[in-house]
Design a protein around this motif. Structure first.
Motif, PDB file in Angstrom:
ATOM      1  N   ASN A  14     -51.561   3.826 -24.484  1.00 42.85           N
ATOM      2  CA  ASN A  14     -51.095   5.211 -24.348  1.00 42.85           C
ATOM      3  C   ASN A  14     -51.295   5.984 -25.647  1.00 42.85           C
ATOM      4  O   ASN A  14     -51.713   7.147 -25.632  1.00 42.85           O
ATOM      5  CB  ASN A  14     -49.631   5.249 -23.924  1.00 42.85           C
ATOM      6  CG  ASN A  14     -49.424   4.834 -22.483  1.00 42.85           C
ATOM      7  OD1 ASN A  14     -50.348   4.853 -21.680  1.00 42.85           O
ATOM      8  ND2 ASN A  14     -48.205   4.439 -22.159  1.00 42.85           N
ATOM      9  N   LYS A  15     -50.994   5.360 -26.785  1.00 42.52           N
ATOM     10  CA  LYS A  15     -51.183   6.013 -28.080  1.00 42.52           C
ATOM     11  C   LYS A  15     -52.666   6.276 -28.329  1.00 42.52           C
ATOM     12  O   LYS A  15     -53.047   7.357 -28.794  1.00 42.52           O
ATOM     13  CB  LYS A  15     -50.590   5.155 -29.205  1.00 42.52           C
ATOM     14  CG  LYS A  15     -50.723   5.775 -30.569  1.00 42.52           C
ATOM     15  CD  LYS A  15     -49.962   7.100 -30.648  1.00 42.52           C
ATOM     16  CE  LYS A  15     -50.032   7.691 -32.045  1.00 42.52           C
ATOM     17  NZ  LYS A  15     -49.353   8.971 -32.137  1.00 42.52           N
ATOM     18  N   ASP A  17     -54.987   6.659 -26.071  1.00 36.97           N
ATOM     19  CA  ASP A  17     -55.371   7.751 -25.161  1.00 36.97           C
ATOM     20  C   ASP A  17     -54.944   9.106 -25.720  1.00 36.97           C
ATOM     21  O   ASP A  17     -55.686  10.090 -25.629  1.00 36.97           O
ATOM     22  CB  ASP A  17     -54.761   7.541 -23.771  1.00 36.97           C
ATOM     23  CG  ASP A  17     -55.365   6.357 -23.028  1.00 36.97           C
ATOM     24  OD1 ASP A  17     -56.448   5.872 -23.430  1.00 36.97           O
ATOM     25  OD2 ASP A  17     -54.734   5.905 -22.055  1.00 36.97           O
ATOM     26  N   GLN A  18     -53.757   9.157 -26.308  1.00 31.37           N
ATOM     27  CA  GLN A  18     -53.251  10.394 -26.905  1.00 31.37           C
ATOM     28  C   GLN A  18     -54.156  10.831 -28.061  1.00 31.37           C
ATOM     29  O   GLN A  18     -54.521  11.999 -28.175  1.00 31.37           O
ATOM     30  CB  GLN A  18     -51.824  10.190 -27.404  1.00 31.37           C
ATOM     31  CG  GLN A  18     -51.235  11.387 -28.107  1.00 31.37           C
ATOM     32  CD  GLN A  18     -49.889  11.069 -28.758  1.00 31.37           C
ATOM     33  OE1 GLN A  18     -49.470   9.926 -28.848  1.00 31.37           O
ATOM     34  NE2 GLN A  18     -49.234  12.105 -29.231  1.00 31.37           N
ATOM     35  N   LEU A  20     -57.289  10.004 -28.541  1.00 34.77           N
ATOM     36  CA  LEU A  20     -58.590  10.393 -27.985  1.00 34.77           C
ATOM     37  C   LEU A  20     -58.534  11.807 -27.417  1.00 34.77           C
ATOM     38  O   LEU A  20     -59.467  12.594 -27.596  1.00 34.77           O
ATOM     39  CB  LEU A  20     -59.034   9.398 -26.907  1.00 34.77           C
ATOM     40  CG  LEU A  20     -59.511   8.043 -27.409  1.00 34.77           C
ATOM     41  CD1 LEU A  20     -59.601   7.048 -26.267  1.00 34.77           C
ATOM     42  CD2 LEU A  20     -60.850   8.191 -28.107  1.00 34.77           C
ATOM     43  N   GLN A  21     -57.449  12.134 -26.749  1.00 32.55           N
ATOM     44  CA  GLN A  21     -57.302  13.474 -26.185  1.00 32.55           C
ATOM     45  C   GLN A  21     -57.225  14.525 -27.295  1.00 32.55           C
ATOM     46  O   GLN A  21     -57.841  15.580 -27.204  1.00 32.55           O
ATOM     47  CB  GLN A  21     -56.062  13.556 -25.287  1.00 32.55           C
ATOM     48  CG  GLN A  21     -55.925  14.888 -24.581  1.00 32.55           C
ATOM     49  CD  GLN A  21     -57.102  15.197 -23.670  1.00 32.55           C
ATOM     50  OE1 GLN A  21     -57.476  14.389 -22.837  1.00 32.55           O
ATOM     51  NE2 GLN A  21     -57.697  16.366 -23.831  1.00 32.55           N
ATOM     52  N   GLN A  22     -56.469  14.215 -28.342  1.00 33.60           N
ATOM     53  CA  GLN A  22     -56.363  15.147 -29.470  1.00 33.60           C
ATOM     54  C   GLN A  22     -57.724  15.355 -30.125  1.00 33.60           C
ATOM     55  O   GLN A  22     -58.087  16.482 -30.471  1.00 33.60           O
ATOM     56  CB  GLN A  22     -55.365  14.625 -30.500  1.00 33.60           C
ATOM     57  CG  GLN A  22     -53.926  14.683 -30.044  1.00 33.60           C
ATOM     58  CD  GLN A  22     -52.979  14.006 -31.017  1.00 33.60           C
ATOM     59  OE1 GLN A  22     -53.391  13.369 -31.988  1.00 33.60           O
ATOM     60  NE2 GLN A  22     -51.688  14.122 -30.740  1.00 33.60           N
ATOM     61  N   SER A  24     -60.640  14.977 -28.718  1.00 38.58           N
ATOM     62  CA  SER A  24     -61.460  15.723 -27.762  1.00 38.58           C
ATOM     63  C   SER A  24     -61.089  17.206 -27.782  1.00 38.58           C
ATOM     64  O   SER A  24     -61.979  18.070 -27.763  1.00 38.58           O
ATOM     65  CB  SER A  24     -61.271  15.145 -26.367  1.00 38.58           C
ATOM     66  OG  SER A  24     -62.004  15.865 -25.418  1.00 38.58           O
ATOM     67  N   ASP A  25     -59.798  17.505 -27.830  1.00 39.94           N
ATOM     68  CA  ASP A  25     -59.336  18.899 -27.870  1.00 39.94           C
ATOM     69  C   ASP A  25     -59.855  19.625 -29.112  1.00 39.94           C
ATOM     70  O   ASP A  25     -60.068  20.833 -29.083  1.00 39.94           O
ATOM     71  CB  ASP A  25     -57.805  18.968 -27.840  1.00 39.94           C
ATOM     72  CG  ASP A  25     -57.218  18.547 -26.507  1.00 39.94           C
ATOM     73  OD1 ASP A  25     -57.971  18.443 -25.513  1.00 39.94           O
ATOM     74  OD2 ASP A  25     -55.993  18.292 -26.460  1.00 39.94           O
ATOM     75  N   LYS A  26     -60.047  18.876 -30.200  1.00 39.78           N
ATOM     76  CA  LYS A  26     -60.527  19.462 -31.450  1.00 39.78           C
ATOM     77  C   LYS A  26     -62.058  19.366 -31.575  1.00 39.78           C
ATOM     78  O   LYS A  26     -62.611  19.675 -32.623  1.00 39.78           O
ATOM     79  CB  LYS A  26     -59.884  18.752 -32.639  1.00 39.78           C
ATOM     80  CG  LYS A  26     -58.388  18.953 -32.732  1.00 39.78           C
ATOM     81  CD  LYS A  26     -57.820  18.183 -33.886  1.00 39.78           C
ATOM     82  CE  LYS A  26     -56.312  18.349 -33.960  1.00 39.78           C
ATOM     83  NZ  LYS A  26     -55.726  17.560 -35.054  1.00 39.78           N
ATOM     84  N   ASN A  27     -62.713  18.902 -30.494  1.00 44.98           N
ATOM     85  CA  ASN A  27     -64.170  18.733 -30.474  1.00 44.98           C
ATOM     86  C   ASN A  27     -64.674  17.818 -31.585  1.00 44.98           C
ATOM     87  O   ASN A  27     -65.730  18.057 -32.167  1.00 44.98           O
ATOM     88  CB  ASN A  27     -64.881  20.088 -30.546  1.00 44.98           C
ATOM     89  CG  ASN A  27     -64.635  20.919 -29.308  1.00 44.98           C
ATOM     90  OD1 ASN A  27     -64.652  20.412 -28.190  1.00 44.98           O
ATOM     91  ND2 ASN A  27     -64.377  22.194 -29.503  1.00 44.98           N
TER      92      ASN A  27
END
Length: 82
Positions: A14-15, A17-18, A20-22, A24-27
């Motif tokens: 879960n951490k 994934d979090q 990775l999402q951050q 990705s959000d920052k490109n």
């Protein structure tokens, strides 16, 4: 440097994934390296930016702390401590 390790694999995933999402959000560029056949030289090459103008990136080294003790693991750990 963020180290995710421990017996609770669900929370660890879960951490990750979090993060990775951050990223990705920052490109950010995301690079995954499998530690099983990794050497210190290979790690150095993998951590070298792909271009002179590259921005920050997320590098994930999977399974590093689970490797059995070896000279190679010691060299990788020394490299990461720099």
């Amino acid at each position: 440097m963020i180290i995710i390790h421990g017996p609770d694999q669900v929370s660890a995933q879960n951490k990750l994934d979090q993060l990775l999402q951050q990223a990705s959000d920052k490109n950010l560029e995301i690079q995954k390296i499998e530690s099983k056949n990794l050497s210190a030289a290979g790690l150095s090459q993998g951590l070298t930016p792909s271009s002179l103008f590259s921005s920050s990136r997320l590098v994930i080294i999977e399974g590093l702390l689970s490797l059995p003790p070896s000279n190679n693991k010691k060299k990788i750990n020394r490299y990461l401590k720099k």
